[in-house]
Design a protein around this motif. Sequence first.
Motif, PDB file in Angstrom:
ATOM      1  N   SER A   8      12.615   2.917   2.952  1.00 49.39           N
ATOM      2  CA  SER A   8      12.376   3.181   1.573  1.00 49.39           C
ATOM      3  C   SER A   8      11.153   2.184   1.020  1.00 49.39           C
ATOM      4  CB  SER A   8      13.767   2.923   0.565  1.00 49.39           C
ATOM      5  OG  SER A   8      13.362   2.568  -0.525  1.00 49.39           O
ATOM      6  N   SER A   9      11.317   0.886   1.472  1.00 48.86           N
ATOM      7  CA  SER A   9      10.240   0.063   0.936  1.00 48.86           C
ATOM      8  C   SER A   9       8.850   0.270   1.530  1.00 48.86           C
ATOM      9  CB  SER A   9      10.608  -1.403   1.286  1.00 48.86           C
ATOM     10  OG  SER A   9      10.703  -1.475   2.692  1.00 48.86           O
ATOM     11  N   VAL A  10       8.936   0.987   2.612  1.00 48.83           N
ATOM     12  CA  VAL A  10       7.447   1.286   3.202  1.00 48.83           C
ATOM     13  C   VAL A  10       7.133   2.676   2.994  1.00 48.83           C
ATOM     14  CG1 VAL A  10       7.487  -0.593   4.920  1.00 48.83           C
ATOM     15  CG2 VAL A  10       8.548   1.516   5.433  1.00 48.83           C
ATOM     16  N   GLY A  11       7.912   3.410   2.076  1.00 50.75           N
ATOM     17  CA  GLY A  11       7.595   4.660   1.602  1.00 50.75           C
ATOM     18  C   GLY A  11       7.660   5.850   2.727  1.00 50.75           C
ATOM     19  N   LEU A  12       8.705   5.418   3.754  1.00 49.92           N
ATOM     20  CA  LEU A  12       9.057   6.489   4.745  1.00 49.92           C
ATOM     21  C   LEU A  12       9.942   7.544   4.100  1.00 49.92           C
ATOM     22  CD1 LEU A  12       9.248   4.346   7.851  1.00 49.92           C
ATOM     23  CD2 LEU A  12       7.603   6.522   7.770  1.00 49.92           C
ATOM     24  N   LYS A  13      10.871   7.106   3.444  1.00 49.36           N
ATOM     25  CA  LYS A  13      12.033   7.700   2.887  1.00 49.36           C
ATOM     26  C   LYS A  13      11.760   7.465   1.421  1.00 49.36           C
ATOM     27  CE  LYS A  13      17.234   7.523   3.324  1.00 49.36           C
ATOM     28  NZ  LYS A  13      18.184   6.916   3.967  1.00 49.36           N
ATOM     29  N   GLN A  14      11.839   8.805   0.634  1.00 50.60           N
ATOM     30  CA  GLN A  14      11.682   8.964  -0.573  1.00 50.60           C
ATOM     31  C   GLN A  14      12.881   8.857  -1.644  1.00 50.60           C
ATOM     32  OE1 GLN A  14       8.665   9.233  -2.124  1.00 50.60           O
ATOM     33  NE2 GLN A  14       8.089   8.328  -0.069  1.00 50.60           N
ATOM     34  N   LYS A  15      13.965   9.261  -1.140  1.00 47.60           N
ATOM     35  CA  LYS A  15      15.167   9.254  -1.945  1.00 47.60           C
ATOM     36  C   LYS A  15      16.431   8.633  -1.300  1.00 47.60           C
ATOM     37  CE  LYS A  15      15.196  12.587  -5.589  1.00 47.60           C
ATOM     38  NZ  LYS A  15      15.839  13.585  -6.216  1.00 47.60           N
ATOM     39  N   SER A  16      17.288   8.013  -1.874  1.00 40.91           N
ATOM     40  CA  SER A  16      18.268   7.409  -1.105  1.00 40.91           C
ATOM     41  C   SER A  16      19.366   8.553  -0.881  1.00 40.91           C
ATOM     42  CB  SER A  16      18.896   6.243  -2.109  1.00 40.91           C
ATOM     43  OG  SER A  16      19.882   6.812  -3.013  1.00 40.91           O
ATOM     44  N   ASN A  17      20.487   8.185   0.220  1.00 37.95           N
ATOM     45  CA  ASN A  17      21.414   9.136   0.432  1.00 37.95           C
ATOM     46  C   ASN A  17      22.185   9.634  -0.658  1.00 37.95           C
ATOM     47  OD1 ASN A  17      20.592   8.462   3.065  1.00 37.95           O
ATOM     48  ND2 ASN A  17      22.476   7.191   3.508  1.00 37.95           N
ATOM     49  N   ASP A  18      22.602   8.708  -1.547  1.00 38.82           N
ATOM     50  CA  ASP A  18      23.383   9.111  -2.753  1.00 38.82           C
ATOM     51  C   ASP A  18      22.707  10.085  -3.756  1.00 38.82           C
ATOM     52  OD1 ASP A  18      25.430   7.708  -1.555  1.00 38.82           O
ATOM     53  OD2 ASP A  18      25.194   6.040  -3.069  1.00 38.82           O
ATOM     54  N   ASP A  19      21.275   9.931  -3.869  1.00 37.24           N
ATOM     55  CA  ASP A  19      20.585  10.625  -4.833  1.00 37.24           C
ATOM     56  C   ASP A  19      20.580  12.182  -4.439  1.00 37.24           C
ATOM     57  OD1 ASP A  19      20.475   8.462  -6.632  1.00 37.24           O
ATOM     58  OD2 ASP A  19      18.268   8.110  -5.993  1.00 37.24           O
ATOM     59  N   LEU A  20      20.282  12.290  -2.901  1.00 37.39           N
ATOM     60  CA  LEU A  20      20.011  13.336  -2.215  1.00 37.39           C
ATOM     61  C   LEU A  20      21.362  14.084  -2.174  1.00 37.39           C
ATOM     62  CD1 LEU A  20      17.741  12.382   0.641  1.00 37.39           C
ATOM     63  CD2 LEU A  20      17.165  14.018  -1.079  1.00 37.39           C
TER      64      LEU A  20
ATOM     65  N   ARG B 168       0.719  -1.147  -0.127  1.00 40.82           N
ATOM     66  CA  ARG B 168      -0.026   0.092   0.180  1.00 40.82           C
ATOM     67  C   ARG B 168       1.018   1.509  -0.044  1.00 40.82           C
ATOM     68  NH1 ARG B 168      -4.291   0.593   4.682  1.00 40.82           N
ATOM     69  NH2 ARG B 168      -4.106   2.652   4.439  1.00 40.82           N
ATOM     70  N   ALA B 169       2.051   1.264   0.497  1.00 36.64           N
ATOM     71  CA  ALA B 169       3.033   2.200   0.481  1.00 36.64           C
ATOM     72  C   ALA B 169       2.834   3.350  -0.357  1.00 36.64           C
ATOM     73  CB  ALA B 169       4.430   1.838   0.907  1.00 36.64           C
ATOM     74  N   GLY B 170       2.627   4.517  -0.138  1.00 31.66           N
ATOM     75  CA  GLY B 170       2.562   5.783  -1.122  1.00 31.66           C
ATOM     76  C   GLY B 170       2.780   6.884  -0.123  1.00 31.66           C
ATOM     77  N   PRO B 171       2.626   8.014  -1.089  1.00 33.53           N
ATOM     78  CA  PRO B 171       2.645   9.278  -0.236  1.00 33.53           C
ATOM     79  C   PRO B 171       1.481   9.523   0.731  1.00 33.53           C
ATOM     80  CG  PRO B 171       3.100   9.657  -2.732  1.00 33.53           C
ATOM     81  CD  PRO B 171       2.760   8.107  -2.468  1.00 33.53           C
ATOM     82  N   ARG B 172       1.760   9.839   1.801  1.00 33.24           N
ATOM     83  CA  ARG B 172       0.731  10.034   2.745  1.00 33.24           C
ATOM     84  C   ARG B 172      -0.003   9.097   3.140  1.00 33.24           C
ATOM     85  NH1 ARG B 172       0.295  16.846   2.782  1.00 33.24           N
ATOM     86  NH2 ARG B 172       2.377  17.094   1.767  1.00 33.24           N
ATOM     87  N   GLU B 173       0.171   7.975   3.034  1.00 30.36           N
ATOM     88  CA  GLU B 173      -0.976   6.653   2.971  1.00 30.36           C
ATOM     89  C   GLU B 173      -1.243   6.309   4.300  1.00 30.36           C
ATOM     90  OE1 GLU B 173      -2.217   5.591   0.072  1.00 30.36           O
ATOM     91  OE2 GLU B 173      -3.260   4.311   1.079  1.00 30.36           O
ATOM     92  N   PHE B 174      -0.395   6.259   5.012  1.00 32.48           N
ATOM     93  CA  PHE B 174      -0.902   5.818   6.679  1.00 32.48           C
ATOM     94  C   PHE B 174      -0.982   6.803   7.506  1.00 32.48           C
ATOM     95  CE2 PHE B 174       2.012   2.873   4.674  1.00 32.48           C
ATOM     96  CZ  PHE B 174       1.100   1.826   4.101  1.00 32.48           C
ATOM     97  N   SER B 175      -2.012   6.847   8.498  1.00 33.50           N
ATOM     98  CA  SER B 175      -2.428   7.905   9.510  1.00 33.50           C
ATOM     99  C   SER B 175      -2.633   7.165  10.809  1.00 33.50           C
ATOM    100  CB  SER B 175      -3.573   8.628   9.050  1.00 33.50           C
ATOM    101  OG  SER B 175      -4.797   8.012   9.310  1.00 33.50           O
ATOM    102  N   PRO B 176      -2.549   7.925  11.774  1.00 32.54           N
ATOM    103  CA  PRO B 176      -2.881   7.062  13.036  1.00 32.54           C
ATOM    104  C   PRO B 176      -4.111   6.235  13.285  1.00 32.54           C
ATOM    105  CG  PRO B 176      -2.445   9.379  13.591  1.00 32.54           C
ATOM    106  CD  PRO B 176      -2.615   9.267  11.991  1.00 32.54           C
ATOM    107  N   ALA B 177      -4.969   6.370  12.172  1.00 28.00           N
ATOM    108  CA  ALA B 177      -6.175   5.490  12.238  1.00 28.00           C
ATOM    109  C   ALA B 177      -6.000   3.978  11.824  1.00 28.00           C
ATOM    110  CB  ALA B 177      -7.109   5.965  11.361  1.00 28.00           C
ATOM    111  N   ASP B 178      -4.368   3.936  11.049  1.00 27.58           N
ATOM    112  CA  ASP B 178      -4.179   2.559  10.434  1.00 27.58           C
ATOM    113  C   ASP B 178      -3.757   1.768  11.388  1.00 27.58           C
ATOM    114  OD1 ASP B 178      -5.136   2.732   7.532  1.00 27.58           O
ATOM    115  OD2 ASP B 178      -3.534   4.596   7.691  1.00 27.58           O
ATOM    116  N   ASP B 179      -3.801   0.173  11.396  1.00 24.63           N
ATOM    117  CA  ASP B 179      -3.346  -0.569  12.141  1.00 24.63           C
ATOM    118  C   ASP B 179      -1.863  -0.873  11.529  1.00 24.63           C
ATOM    119  OD1 ASP B 179      -2.600  -2.835  13.683  1.00 24.63           O
ATOM    120  OD2 ASP B 179      -3.901  -4.176  12.474  1.00 24.63           O
TER     121      ASP B 179
END
Lengths: 313, 105
Positions: free
Chosen positions: A208-220, A9-20
């Motif tokens: 990165s796989s759960v969408g928390l981080k959007q870009k890798s260290n090297d890319d940034l 499901r991981a995507g931008p702003r996908e998870f909120s405190p309402a999610d388990d």
Amino acid sequence: MNVGAVKERAGPREFSPADDLPQEYREAATRMIEFHANSEIMGAYLERPFIRQAPSIDRKLAFSAKVQDEIGHGQLLYRAAESLGVKTREEMLDDLANGDGKFLNCFHYPLKSWVEVPMISFFVDGAAMRRQATLRRTSWEPYAHAMDKVCFEEGFHVKHGEDILKELMTGSQKEQQMTQEAFEEWWPRIIQFFGPTDDDSTHHDFASSVGLKQKSNDDLRNAFLDQYIPKAEKYGLEIPDEPRIRERDDGTYKVEEGDLDWDEFFTIAKNEYEPGVGQINGRKHAQEAVQWVRDTIETDTTAASGHAPQAAD
Amino acid sequence: MIWEVFRQEKTGGYHTHCGNVHAPDREMAQQYAAIQHGRRKPTNSIWVVPRDEIGEINDDEVAFGGTTDRSYRWATAYNTTGEDASEVVESEDEQADAEKRRGEA
């Protein structure tokens, strides 16, 4: 939800405190946001003495507004971290005071003179903003919302920092020379801001796989260099010979990672670098010195809600 | 009992105030809010909050920021050279917009 479902499901702003959400996600997000919050606070403490040392009234006003903003960013981020249910705000602040809380490498170094100020408020803030802009698309919604407000305010910090750099680099020969020296001292640390190279990054893959981080260290880091090397050169700063930086055919840059001091970096990461320890303790003392303010507020709140007898009763 | 209603259009968006409903309890408030405010406009989530639980402070009681001229706080006050990072430009645009709305207020 299990980790597999989160990754799916991981995507931008996908998870909120309402999610388990599974514990792994909550802990990874807490670690990341707590680090970010701590960095805001420690950065503000590092810069605070320069409100007093600012060379003009305009600089003093702007710099004091900026430091106030940074403390506010810390508060926003502790809220976003707390909403994951892993650690309370008090626990995070206590950990920061007792030396367990981790924060950005650059804020472990002492900031000794005004010529060093743009190294933080232009280059480090510029680097931070590169990263924060990508975090508006993080999967933890409260974190993304905090980034909206942080990015709104941060543009002023970077532009003001750049304005200080411009003033110094169009000033006297002495000022230009001192600024160049400060730049040489800070440059490797600024490049290390983005952390170790992707191969050595401990936490990147999961975050990165759960969408928390959007870009890798090297890319940034590369995105930062692409943008900020031309800026530095524009103001007449010379890029130090080391770490070696190669320009690729497409105009982007690559850093020779072996030229950077990773032993120092990992000593800092463990909160064992001497000046950094001093700064952690400095903040702890400042925190203790104003404990009476927090106590007074707490006492007043109780009294106002009518449950505790007033001294005059 | 009156419940204030906050509607969120999309996942990850902000819950913004959109009105209120009469209801005897939270469950009924949720039902009414879903019908009154989630039926026609795209809706992902709705919050209902008892009006009594909302604290308000207005500009008669306190001087809010953003109305006095503190231009030193705006990215737009600083003229720098060369092309800025896209996120700095975006922040500056948002600030210019906020500054413009301050002028209109």
